[in-house]
Design a protein around this motif. Structure first.
Motif: not given
Lengths: 253, 253
Positions: B10-12, B14-22, B38-41, B43-52
């Motif tokens: 899922k999109q979320s 993928i973002v979780a993995r990217q955050i771990v990689a970072q 705001r900065a993470m939105l 960086t990762y180019q996703v919506g707020r609910s996906t980031l959360r």
């Protein structure tokens, strides 16, 4: 000093424990909805924020999942070996551990389990092992069936060892290894490799059935050393590949 | 089939993995604050609910802790052996496993680690083990110091085995056993028991220093069998006591 009981528990921790005790005491099945917030506030006699902290704690430990939406709320979830595998994967990733180390741990653990199985396996477990080996023998041409039975064999040996803690650990390590392997490589065996694996499984089964712990341990060691070599020569980059977490949220129940 | 990579993420996730990689790529220390939402939105180019959802997933895996309050937000946390211990405890509690099984797992694991330590220990590790045994010898009258060195000895043996995966597993099992033990009993040793433990530790150390894997394995087996018997006769109710989770939230950093 080190023990978790060494300090006083917070109110929310006490409530979290009470909720776990209730889930277990009432034998609530996975997927069961917990009572409403209002009912729980009444039962546990705490404030709303304390209750929510307790529920959040249980969610993060995999004991509840919080469904969102109109019909949402906390439902019971059963913590499982894959949770342990995930926790293990993450720690190993943060420590920069290589895949080869996961395989080495399997090589240390599984022979012990095979030895214990030779001492503890019950009649029904021996039958199951026998059936599994037979199905492997008759599916040498069917990669997917063979592969499923192959995994099953190792699970049955772990079960037959009669040590639930080691069985759990072994499943978690297996899960970590599988996760890396499936992410990295084609899981298929060649027909030659299937024949080799079958021969080892037959030898391991025979030793366990004979109650010969030394032979069972040695056969499992031989089997794993053999497959390690096969893997490493086929996928040489795996040796240095680092353990990496793949998030796995669950499919909605 | 079983592997976590067997389905699309899922999109979320993928973002979780990217955050771990970072976190790993930038070597962010524990306690470091992540960028603003705001900065993470951005960086990762996703919506707020996906980031959360991604952040919540990481929080539940012990990779972030979300600080509340005016100065709050997600901060980096390092997943650790006690997380694994907690996950293990919960699974064992849900399965209704007795404490004796945890001890049995220690009895299976630690002798292997002692044997591996005899094969792999480096000079500096042998020195540390030696120092630990010496401090035990000179603290026979001081229960707390002796107890700390006793735990330390087992940690050092696990480290010297040179298998980070088995070391991690052993710490987690130790953590489970300790949690039960500390919750249930007075952890103090009698002076007689301290002398017995010291003698075993000396024997284990000598075998490891001599590079004798068989002797090291046997000495660790003897030591653990001895202490199991001592525990079980002193606290006979422990044998049937079930593993039970004690929630442990962390002190604010």
């Amino acid at each position: 000093m080190a023990g978790p009981a060494a300090r006083a528990m917070k109110q929310s921790e006490i409530v979290a424990r009470q909720i776990v005790a209730q889930i277990l005491g009432d034998r609530l099945a996975e997927g069961t909805r917990l009572p409403t917030e209002r009912a729980m506030l009444e039962t546990y006699q705490v404030g709303r924020s304390t209750l929510r902290e307790a529920l959040r704690m249980l969610e993060s430990r995999g004991i509840l999942s919080i469904r969102t939406g109109r019909d949402g709320g906390p439902v019971v979830r059963r913590p499982r070996a894959s949770d342990l595998g995930e926790a293990m994967t993450l720690i190993l990733q943060f420590e920069g551990i290589e895949f080869a180390e996961v395989f080495a741990a399997r090589q240390a653990l599984e022979p012990i389990l095979a030895g214990l199985a030779a001492e503890h396996a019950e009649h029904s477990e021996l039958e199951e092992l026998r059936g599994c080996v037979d199905r492997m023998a008759s599916s040498l041409d069917e990669s997917a069936v063979f592969h499923a039975e192959n995994l099953r064999f190792h699970e049955l040996v772990a079960r037959a060892a009669g040590s639930p803690v080691l069985e759990l650990i072994s499943h978690a390590v297996e899960w970590v290894a599988d996760g890396i392997a499936f992410g990295a490589v084609d899981a298929g065996f060649s027909q030659g490799a299937r024949q080799v694996a079958l021969t080892w499984h037959e030898r391991i089964h025979a030793a366990i059935a004979a109650g010969d712990a030394v032979a069972a341990t040695a056969a499992m060691e031989g089997h794993l050393e053999d497959s390690r070599e096969a893997w490493m020569s086929r996928y040489s980059d795996l040796t240095q590949r680092l353990v990496e977490w793949t998030p796995l949220t669950e499919a909605p129940a």
